[in-house]
Design an enzyme around this catalytic site. Structure first.
Site, PDB file in Angstrom:
ATOM      1  CG  ASN A 259      -0.334   0.058   2.523  1.00 56.34           C
ATOM      2  OD1 ASN A 259       0.828   0.445   2.661  1.00 56.34           O
ATOM      3  ND2 ASN A 259      -1.072  -0.305   3.562  1.00 56.34           N
TER       4      ASN A 259
ATOM      5  N   GLY B 142      -5.842   2.846  -1.716  1.00 52.90           N
ATOM      6  CA  GLY B 142      -7.041   3.155  -0.950  1.00 52.90           C
ATOM      7  C   GLY B 142      -8.168   3.634  -1.848  1.00 52.90           C
TER       8      GLY B 142
ATOM      9  CG  ASP C  90      -5.568  -8.777   4.572  1.00 51.62           C
ATOM     10  OD1 ASP C  90      -4.389  -8.595   4.221  1.00 51.62           O
ATOM     11  OD2 ASP C  90      -5.953  -8.666   5.751  1.00 51.62           O
TER      12      ASP C  90
END
Length: 306
Positions: free
Chosen positions: A184, A222, A253
């Site tokens: 991320n 995101g 996940d």
């Protein structure tokens, strides 16, 4: 179809929702509490199985009540457990703080028995790994175990995915074992030392990882979707929304589980990223981690609408 093999940890998530995090020495009242299944590897295995992949999960558990939560979770999702029982330790647990207004989270993980996963545990499952279509690991269990799993998979021509979470210092020899690395924004920054607050900055961080030997990079962004970058193309895949965001805890996940399934089915990698984004897009509309993972039918229905 060849299976997906995932190495990682299971923990029992203890989730506390409150207006804010307490200060040191302070006690505040929470809004809600929930006990449920978690751990990045376990969540990814559940996501992959729910999304239609034949999924095996390698881990360690204690012999306790939390271990029963793990086994029940996997049975419902259709995950094949590859478990070493460790009577000298305990099944892991996690503290999760959820900010009531936003659903954002802060997490402390105590892996317990899963912190004792060794390279020998991977050797014991070498035939399973060699017969896989995709091998996935993260960094919640010891890095030497992740390395050995990646080595076995790479030597057998199995597609390898490293989700570098939580972020840790990794050498180039380990990164060179990875067909895909899926950080991320904060993990990409930790790995490269470069800020990642935009798609352009994600591209620069991806280039830094490619220079260290990674096959390709997917930076999850995101609410801004995901960036796929390899040595010949760069594609920004926008977020695929399924409704209002309730909780973001398991989004990464969900993405990794869905991404692994799509790759195992031979889809084009950008289509696989879209499939992962759709999986994550549904998961964030629900509370919890493993319980929030969508079914294959739900993922396909969302993709059909977008």
């Amino acid at each position: 179809m060849k299976p997906i093999v995932i190495l990682g940890i299971f923990v029992a998530d203890t989730a506390y929702r409150a207006e804010r995090m307490p200060k040191m020495g302070e006690t505040i009242l929470g809004r809600t509490f929930a006990l449920g299944p978690g751990g990045k590897g376990s969540n990814q295995a559940v996501a992959a199985a729910m999304a239609g992949g034949r999924t095996h999960f390698i881990t360690r558990l204690g012999r306790d009540d939390f271990a029963q939560i793990a086994r029940s979770t996997w049975a419902r999702a259709g995950v094949h457990p590859e478990v070493t029982e460790d009577a000298e330790s305990y099944t892991g647990a996690a503290f999760i703080f959820l900010e009531d207004a936003t659903g954002n989270n802060a997490i402390i993980v105590s892996p317990g028995a899963a912190a004792r996963i060794t390279p020998q545990d991977l050797e014991a499952k070498a035939d399973l790994i060699r017969g896989a279509s995709v091998f996935v690991t993260q960094l919640e269990q010891p890095i030497p175990a992740a390395r050995r799993g990646l080595e076995i998979a790479r030597a057998a021509g199995v597609t390898t995915i490293l989700n570098p979470a939580p972020a840790a210092e990794l050498d180039d020899s380990l990164l060179g074992l990875c067909d895909f690395v899926t950080p991320n924004e904060s993990e990409a920054e930790a790995l490269t030392g470069l800020p990642v607050t935009s798609v352009a900055e994600a591209e620069r961080a991806a280039d830094a990882l490619l220079a260290r030997g990674v096959g390709a990079v997917v930076v999850t962004l995101g609410g801004n979707g995901a960036l796929y970058r390899d040595r010949s193309r760069s594609v920004h895949v926008p977020v695929i929304s399924a409704g209002p965001v309730v909780e973001t805890t398991g989004a990464g996940d969900a993405f990794n589980g869905g991404f692994a399934v799509a790759l195992s089915e031979g889809r084009d990698v950008v289509d696989a990223v879209r499939f992962g984004c759709a999986t994550a897009g549904i998961s964030v509309t629900r509370a919890g981690t493993a319980p929030a993972m969508p079914t294959r039918a739900e993922i396909e229905a969302l993709l059909a609408r977008t």
